[in-house]
Every structure is written in C-alpha cells, then in structure tokens.
Scaffold this motif. Sequence first.
Motif, mmCIF file in Angstrom:
data_model
loop_
_atom_site.group_PDB
_atom_site.id
_atom_site.type_symbol
_atom_site.label_atom_id
_atom_site.label_comp_id
_atom_site.label_asym_id
_atom_site.label_seq_id
_atom_site.Cartn_x
_atom_site.Cartn_y
_atom_site.Cartn_z
ATOM 1 N N PHE A 292 21.362 -4.333 -39.337
ATOM 2 C CA PHE A 292 20.548 -4.081 -38.337
ATOM 3 C C PHE A 292 20.441 -5.092 -37.025
ATOM 4 O O PHE A 292 21.118 -6.125 -37.401
ATOM 5 N N ASN A 293 19.878 -4.749 -36.047
ATOM 6 C CA ASN A 293 19.584 -5.847 -34.773
ATOM 7 C C ASN A 293 18.682 -6.898 -35.418
ATOM 8 O O ASN A 293 17.861 -6.389 -36.038
ATOM 9 N N THR A 294 19.151 -8.135 -35.113
ATOM 10 C CA THR A 294 18.029 -9.009 -35.577
ATOM 11 C C THR A 294 18.011 -9.916 -34.026
ATOM 12 O O THR A 294 18.727 -9.618 -33.166
ATOM 13 N N TYR A 295 16.768 -10.606 -34.224
ATOM 14 C CA TYR A 295 16.513 -11.175 -32.744
ATOM 15 C C TYR A 295 16.507 -12.742 -32.752
ATOM 16 O O TYR A 295 15.322 -13.223 -32.703
ATOM 17 N N LYS A 296 17.476 -13.088 -32.708
ATOM 18 C CA LYS A 296 17.609 -14.711 -32.800
ATOM 19 C C LYS A 296 18.744 -15.209 -31.740
ATOM 20 O O LYS A 296 19.720 -16.102 -31.991
ATOM 21 N N ASP A 299 19.094 -15.923 -23.874
ATOM 22 C CA ASP A 299 20.122 -15.887 -22.559
ATOM 23 C C ASP A 299 20.651 -17.292 -22.583
ATOM 24 O O ASP A 299 21.960 -17.724 -22.102
ATOM 25 N N LEU A 300 19.644 -18.414 -22.705
ATOM 26 C CA LEU A 300 20.294 -19.653 -22.448
ATOM 27 C C LEU A 300 19.490 -20.645 -23.171
ATOM 28 O O LEU A 300 18.328 -20.376 -23.660
ATOM 29 N N ILE A 301 20.200 -21.479 -24.001
ATOM 30 C CA ILE A 301 19.490 -22.539 -24.929
ATOM 31 C C ILE A 301 20.141 -23.941 -24.460
ATOM 32 O O ILE A 301 21.436 -24.156 -24.138
ATOM 33 N N ILE A 302 19.109 -24.452 -24.065
ATOM 34 C CA ILE A 302 19.527 -26.162 -23.765
ATOM 35 C C ILE A 302 18.990 -26.805 -25.124
ATOM 36 O O ILE A 302 17.862 -26.986 -25.357
ATOM 37 N N ARG A 303 20.090 -27.351 -25.631
ATOM 38 C CA ARG A 303 19.884 -28.217 -26.989
ATOM 39 C C ARG A 303 19.705 -29.561 -26.590
ATOM 40 O O ARG A 303 20.300 -30.034 -25.752
ATOM 41 N N ASN A 304 19.010 -30.275 -27.761
ATOM 42 C CA ASN A 304 19.046 -31.749 -27.551
ATOM 43 C C ASN A 304 18.396 -32.201 -26.153
ATOM 44 O O ASN A 304 18.978 -32.836 -25.444
ATOM 45 N N VAL A 305 16.931 -31.808 -26.162
ATOM 46 C CA VAL A 305 15.981 -32.369 -24.816
ATOM 47 C C VAL A 305 14.984 -33.193 -25.796
ATOM 48 O O VAL A 305 14.971 -33.062 -26.923
ATOM 49 N N LYS A 306 14.231 -33.910 -24.988
ATOM 50 C CA LYS A 306 13.054 -34.559 -25.453
ATOM 51 C C LYS A 306 11.773 -34.174 -24.641
ATOM 52 O O LYS A 306 11.963 -33.777 -23.710
ATOM 53 N N ILE A 307 10.787 -33.914 -25.504
ATOM 54 C CA ILE A 307 9.611 -33.371 -24.860
ATOM 55 C C ILE A 307 8.336 -34.719 -24.990
ATOM 56 O O ILE A 307 8.128 -35.201 -26.015
ATOM 57 N N ASP A 340 12.999 -26.206 -32.712
ATOM 58 C CA ASP A 340 14.059 -26.365 -33.341
ATOM 59 C C ASP A 340 14.883 -24.867 -33.127
ATOM 60 O O ASP A 340 14.510 -23.784 -33.815
ATOM 61 N N LEU A 341 15.832 -24.564 -32.711
ATOM 62 C CA LEU A 341 16.693 -23.518 -32.174
ATOM 63 C C LEU A 341 17.912 -23.560 -32.796
ATOM 64 O O LEU A 341 18.929 -22.807 -32.337
ATOM 65 N N SER A 342 18.124 -24.290 -33.894
ATOM 66 C CA SER A 342 19.364 -24.480 -34.647
ATOM 67 C C SER A 342 19.636 -23.151 -35.165
ATOM 68 O O SER A 342 21.118 -23.016 -35.584
ATOM 69 N N THR A 343 18.995 -22.175 -35.681
ATOM 70 C CA THR A 343 19.508 -20.961 -36.193
ATOM 71 C C THR A 343 19.510 -19.835 -34.967
ATOM 72 O O THR A 343 19.734 -18.709 -35.414
#
Length: 381
Positions: A292-296, A299-307, A340-343
């Motif tokens: 099935f479709n999953t939703y992970k 359009d754009l992921i910017i990894r490794n920033v600090k908030i 965490d958007l590692s997945t």
Amino acid sequence: MKNLIENYENYFVSELQSRRFQPETYYQIISKILKKNEKLFEIKELGKSFEGRPIKLFKAGKGTTKILLWSQMHGDESTATMAIADIFNFFINYSEEPEFKKMLSKISLFFVPILNPDGAARHQRLTAQYIDLNRDAIRLVTPEAKVLKNIQNEINPEFGFNLHDQELSTVGYTDEITCIALLAPAFNEKQSDNEVRLRAKKIAASLANILNNYIPGKITRYDDTYEPRAFGDKMQSWGTSTILIESGHIKNDPEKFLIRKLNAISLLMTFFNISVENYESLDIGIYEDLPFNTYKAYDLIIRNVKIRYKNGTIIDADLGISYQVNTHTTNSPILMEVGDLSTFVALRDVDGNGKEILEEDIFIEQEFNLNKYFNNKNYSV
Ligand SMILES: [Zn+2]
C-alpha cells in the motif's frame, strides 16, 4: 505492437510540456493531431461544465468490448490527460498498421479527457462549485458528474479507467517514492469480490506486470476502503470493471514526463491485452500483493539543522517541507514537521550544514521563510 508502443518518442506530443494548461489549449493541440486522419475518431460534446466549458468525448474503434476512460476529474491532476494526447498521436501515426486495425476491430475506446474543465482552468482539485467531483457519484449535483453517469449509462462499458494524480507517498515500508498506484475499487464495505471487481483486479495485475518492466519496486496499491460517493466504487457496482491509475512522483521530474510516458505505454498495452483477452488467466495476487501507499515523504527535507529556542535551548533537527496542497504543487514552502526525519525520504534531500533556525520562524503547516536561511536554489524543488 509492443515495439511500436515502446518507441514513445515517435508519438510523444511535444506541444504539451507543462502540467498546467488551459482546456482550450489542450483541445487545440489534439484537434490539430486528429485532423491528420479525421475518420479515426468520432468527437462529440457530452455536455458543459458549470461555467459552460465543453466536455468532450473521443471515440475510436468498432469492437464490441467497450472501454471508457476519463481523466482530470480533479482539475490539477493532468498527467493522464497529457498521456491521452500521446495515445491519440499513437493512433494517428499507426492507424494503417494491421495489428492496430485488428485491435480496433475488437474494442471500442471512449475517452473523456478533462472531465472537470473549470477546475483544470484554475489548476485546482474541485469543480467551480467547490465540489469534489469524485464524491458526487451518488447525488450527481454537478453537471460534470451527470455527464460521466450519463455516458456510463449510455454505453455500458465493460471496462473503466479512472485517471488521477496522487499525493506524494512511499511504497509500503521501503524508502522508495511511489511512481504509480493502482486500485480496483471496492463495491461494498466488506470489499468483497464479484465478477466485475475480479475482472478489474486482473486488469490491475496486467498493468502491474507491464509497469514492473519499467519501475520495479515503485508501484503500490491505493487505499481500497469503500467510498460509495466515489465514481470508481460506483462504476464497479454499475457493472463496469474499473481501475484507478494514480500518477505519483519521481525525483528530478517535476513535470512528470516519465510517469506520463508510463501512463501512455501501459494503457496502450492494456488496450491490446483486452483486445486479445490475454488478461483472463492472470493471477490477481500480482495486484493484491503490491504494498500500500505509505506517507513518509516530503518534497524537500533539509537535514542537519539546529533549532534555537527562545530560552536558549538548541537541538539537532531535520526540516520537512511540502510544496503540495492535495496533489497540486504550490510555490510556497510549507513547513510540515521539524525533528527526526531519518525514516523519511524526499524528492529533494539536502544538507543544512548545521544552520541555526530560530524558534520565532517556526510555524508548523504554514509557510516557511526558506530564503532567510537558505538563499540558494539547491534548496528549492
Ligand atoms: Zn484525484
């Protein structure tokens, strides 16, 4: 036939380059193509949209097996409409081929491209009456829904192809972005099979087989929860074996040229398969075993920033950004998620190089001031 179909460059309609076009422009482009052989297609106006735009039917073939196809009932989902133009061009180019003639003696094809021309003109999902046409199959309050129901009634087709674009999604629990999703909709809540739905599942299996040659591992099954207001589900209960083809996404192809090509190729091959009835022995497991479709995906992921929070706390995070409202690509970056958007996977995946983002710029599900932090075109989709 397979060789002719696979040489897509020979029938690709190069006048259609952008997924955003006016219905009038589309009709102009295809009428120029169809003029080359006026005997091949019968063209008829089925009715008018709420704002008076024509809804047209293009019929080819004289066979007893009837196939109805409609596209862009959601006005911003134009990929299959563009593929239909390519298919028309294929028909015109190869109308004298014996195999093609034989095919059109077995089947009759009824195309309704741009069922929602008012939505198409605005590049929006809904009709001009703010109605989701694909939730109007019971009440039929919109002129566009009536047109579709009337043509189904009139010709009583054996097969229906309901052509859409879908939201950005992933293939089951893999890291693949869905290229194309298929669905043989349910006709009841129990999602049971009858002869009509089984035939649709066989066609879906045939489509999956064809697509597997081009995009293995990038094909899914669309959610088959019963939605009685949707046309796919209703068509199935009206006796038309209906298959949804949902055009998805692929990296570095915002105008979806590859997915459009796959629509054209797989539909042409399916017409041929139906004409020689070689889908009947297919194992429906080919379709049913698709993930099935999953939703992970974003359009754009910017990894490794600090908030940096107002109280001085700093954390490591990723930013998930969407350019989509439904399936329509907008120009504004919408910040969907931080953390965490590692997945997760993205159409565009970039390194934020530890850039510090201030708490006061974080508004979830609202526009993100991308230029303030990343004023570089590598960060746009
Ligand atoms: Zn749709």
